[in-house]
Design a protein around this motif. Structure first.
Motif, mmCIF file in Angstrom:
data_model
loop_
_atom_site.group_PDB
_atom_site.id
_atom_site.type_symbol
_atom_site.label_atom_id
_atom_site.label_comp_id
_atom_site.label_asym_id
_atom_site.label_seq_id
_atom_site.Cartn_x
_atom_site.Cartn_y
_atom_site.Cartn_z
ATOM 1 N N PRO A 49 0.831 -1.266 0.038
ATOM 2 C CA PRO A 49 -0.011 -0.349 -0.075
ATOM 3 C C PRO A 49 0.855 1.166 0.030
ATOM 4 N N TRP A 50 2.016 1.337 0.565
ATOM 5 C CA TRP A 50 2.995 2.289 0.692
ATOM 6 C C TRP A 50 3.283 2.696 -0.829
ATOM 7 N N LEU A 51 3.709 1.716 -1.553
ATOM 8 C CA LEU A 51 4.172 1.936 -2.790
ATOM 9 C C LEU A 51 3.404 2.408 -3.744
ATOM 10 N N LEU A 52 2.329 1.859 -3.816
ATOM 11 C CA LEU A 52 1.128 1.996 -4.627
ATOM 12 C C LEU A 52 0.516 3.344 -4.457
ATOM 13 N N ARG A 53 0.719 3.799 -3.363
ATOM 14 C CA ARG A 53 -0.058 5.479 -3.041
ATOM 15 C C ARG A 53 1.356 6.277 -3.691
ATOM 16 N N ALA A 54 2.488 5.858 -3.432
ATOM 17 C CA ALA A 54 3.458 6.712 -3.603
ATOM 18 C C ALA A 54 3.670 6.800 -5.335
ATOM 19 N N LEU A 55 3.491 5.584 -5.807
ATOM 20 C CA LEU A 55 3.645 5.670 -7.472
ATOM 21 C C LEU A 55 2.429 6.248 -8.051
ATOM 22 N N ALA A 56 1.328 6.264 -7.426
ATOM 23 C CA ALA A 56 0.118 6.857 -8.222
ATOM 24 C C ALA A 56 0.331 8.420 -8.037
ATOM 25 N N ALA A 57 0.827 8.968 -7.009
ATOM 26 C CA ALA A 57 0.959 10.307 -7.177
ATOM 27 C C ALA A 57 2.421 10.863 -7.723
ATOM 28 N N ARG A 58 3.352 9.907 -8.060
ATOM 29 C CA ARG A 58 4.499 10.314 -8.437
ATOM 30 C C ARG A 58 4.745 9.577 -9.789
ATOM 31 N N PRO A 59 4.495 10.214 -10.919
ATOM 32 C CA PRO A 59 4.833 9.349 -12.316
ATOM 33 C C PRO A 59 6.143 9.335 -12.620
ATOM 34 N N LYS A 60 7.267 9.856 -11.964
ATOM 35 C CA LYS A 60 9.009 9.418 -12.207
ATOM 36 C C LYS A 60 9.189 8.470 -11.364
ATOM 37 N N LEU A 61 8.540 7.988 -10.206
ATOM 38 C CA LEU A 61 9.025 6.971 -9.287
ATOM 39 C C LEU A 61 9.045 5.634 -9.769
ATOM 40 N N ARG A 62 10.191 4.810 -9.206
ATOM 41 C CA ARG A 62 10.095 3.371 -9.778
ATOM 42 C C ARG A 62 10.307 3.074 -8.215
ATOM 43 N N ALA A 63 9.440 1.700 -7.988
ATOM 44 C CA ALA A 63 9.717 1.109 -6.757
ATOM 45 C C ALA A 63 9.516 -0.487 -6.666
ATOM 46 N N VAL A 64 10.341 -0.799 -5.515
ATOM 47 C CA VAL A 64 10.378 -2.426 -5.446
ATOM 48 C C VAL A 64 9.793 -2.767 -4.009
ATOM 49 N N ARG A 78 -2.082 -6.930 -8.826
ATOM 50 C CA ARG A 78 -3.541 -6.682 -9.394
ATOM 51 C C ARG A 78 -3.842 -5.032 -8.951
ATOM 52 N N SER A 79 -3.428 -4.718 -7.738
ATOM 53 C CA SER A 79 -3.774 -3.280 -7.659
ATOM 54 C C SER A 79 -3.060 -2.342 -8.343
ATOM 55 N N ALA A 80 -1.772 -2.706 -8.750
ATOM 56 C CA ALA A 80 -0.871 -2.164 -9.646
ATOM 57 C C ALA A 80 -1.283 -1.859 -10.918
ATOM 58 N N ASP A 81 -1.834 -2.925 -11.269
ATOM 59 C CA ASP A 81 -2.461 -2.945 -12.759
ATOM 60 C C ASP A 81 -3.644 -2.077 -12.887
ATOM 61 N N ALA A 82 -4.503 -2.183 -12.064
ATOM 62 C CA ALA A 82 -5.747 -1.425 -11.762
ATOM 63 C C ALA A 82 -5.393 0.297 -11.727
ATOM 64 N N LEU A 83 -4.186 0.610 -11.219
ATOM 65 C CA LEU A 83 -3.796 1.938 -10.939
ATOM 66 C C LEU A 83 -3.014 2.452 -12.233
ATOM 67 N N GLY A 84 -2.665 1.553 -12.870
ATOM 68 C CA GLY A 84 -1.725 1.855 -14.013
ATOM 69 C C GLY A 84 -0.126 1.917 -13.791
ATOM 70 N N VAL A 85 0.326 1.488 -12.619
ATOM 71 C CA VAL A 85 1.559 1.621 -12.232
ATOM 72 C C VAL A 85 2.276 0.271 -12.204
ATOM 73 N N ALA A 86 1.966 -0.733 -12.714
ATOM 74 C CA ALA A 86 2.783 -1.895 -12.817
ATOM 75 C C ALA A 86 4.050 -1.992 -13.512
ATOM 76 N N ARG A 87 4.124 -1.258 -14.473
ATOM 77 C CA ARG A 87 5.455 -1.158 -15.186
ATOM 78 C C ARG A 87 6.572 -0.347 -14.181
ATOM 79 N N ARG A 88 5.999 0.277 -13.175
ATOM 80 C CA ARG A 88 7.193 0.874 -12.478
ATOM 81 C C ARG A 88 7.313 0.200 -11.024
ATOM 82 N N LEU A 89 6.686 -0.856 -10.788
ATOM 83 C CA LEU A 89 6.716 -1.606 -9.519
ATOM 84 C C LEU A 89 7.285 -3.137 -9.794
ATOM 85 N N GLY A 90 8.368 -3.383 -9.167
ATOM 86 C CA GLY A 90 8.869 -4.743 -9.111
ATOM 87 C C GLY A 90 8.510 -5.381 -7.826
#
Length: 250
Positions: A49-64, A78-90
């Motif tokens: 949840p921390w990473l998903l919130r951070a990624l959703a609000a910061r388009p330049k951020l990448r997270a693991v 699944r949540s990352a896919d729904a938010l459109g941030v899956a490519r930036r999350l490992g």
């Protein structure tokens, strides 16, 4: 009942696995990333949840994120896919103590998961290995708001009073390990109450909604015992502090 399953159900209505409000989480993330952080790591991320919130609000951020709970990581994807941030999350299914990366991170989080490393100070040692120069560590752990009673210790699983210290001593120990607090948040009693009501309530409601499930009765028992332990034992005694830390200059 498997511990990871209990945790997933119990955090249904409070995805942040710590007594922190949404506003507190956002404020801490804003402060931790204000230097233009590009890489963030969460050790013991759960459903991230921390990473998903951070990624959703910061388009330049990448997270693991790293966690031992495979199902939680599946839900995070699944949540990352729904938010459109899956490519930036490992996401890595492994023991956080064994995780390694070729590149350091601008922000390293471990909030409410210090048990994975054996306590606060071992967690800080692990975080140090992953943190880039000038980076920010976000670490959250318990402390004693007041001296714990025998009942409080018993309700927390029979832990020793030495398991935690008071807030001043906790911070002094962190500083002695070579860290400088640059911000912090002490969870309020309201935040604790919201967290505990959500934890016990989600688990109890799951038991009510799944009466034929083979683990329904155990879920109801765990919820009731946890609620009693909180209300009759450690409420107002166990505190929680989230520290934003930078490595102290040599």
């Amino acid at each position: 009942m498997e511990r990871h399953l209990i945790s997933r159900i119990a955090h249904t209505d409070h995805p942040i696995a710590a007594p922190l409000s949404d506003e507190s989480v956002e404020r801490l993330l804003d402060r931790a990333t204000r230097g233009g952080a590009e890489r963030m790591l969460d050790l013991g991320c759960g459903e991230a949840p921390w990473l998903l919130r951070a990624l959703a609000a910061r388009p330049k951020l990448r997270a693991v994120g790293v966690d031992l709970d495979a199902e939680a990581l599946t839900l995070a994807r699944r949540s990352a896919d729904a938010l459109g941030v899956a490519r930036r999350l490992g996401l890595h299914h492994q023991d956080a103590r064994e995780f390694s990366s070729a590149e350091p991170f601008d922000v390293v989080l471990c909030v409410g998961a210090t048990h994975a490393f054996g306590g606060l100070l071992p967690t800080l040692a692990a975080v140090r290995e992953h943190l880039a120069p000038g980076g920010v560590a976000v670490v959250g752990d318990c402390f004693w708001e007041r001296e714990p009673s025998r009942a409080a210790l018993d309700e927390l699983g029979g832990i020793a009073a030495e398991e935690y210290a008071d807030l001043p001593t906790t911070v002094e120990r962190v500083v002695a390990e070579g860290w400088t607090p640059v911000q912090g948040h002490v969870s309020s009693l309201q935040e604790w109450d919201d967290y505990e009501w959500a934890w016990t309530g989600s688990l109890a409601e799951w038991a009510l909604d799944n009466p034929g499930h083979p683990e329904s009765e155990e879920a109801a028992t765990v919820a009731a015992e946890h609620r009693h332990g909180w209300l009759s034992g450690y409420r107002g005694t166990l505190g929680f502090v989230t520290l934003l830390l930078r490595r102290t200059a040599a």
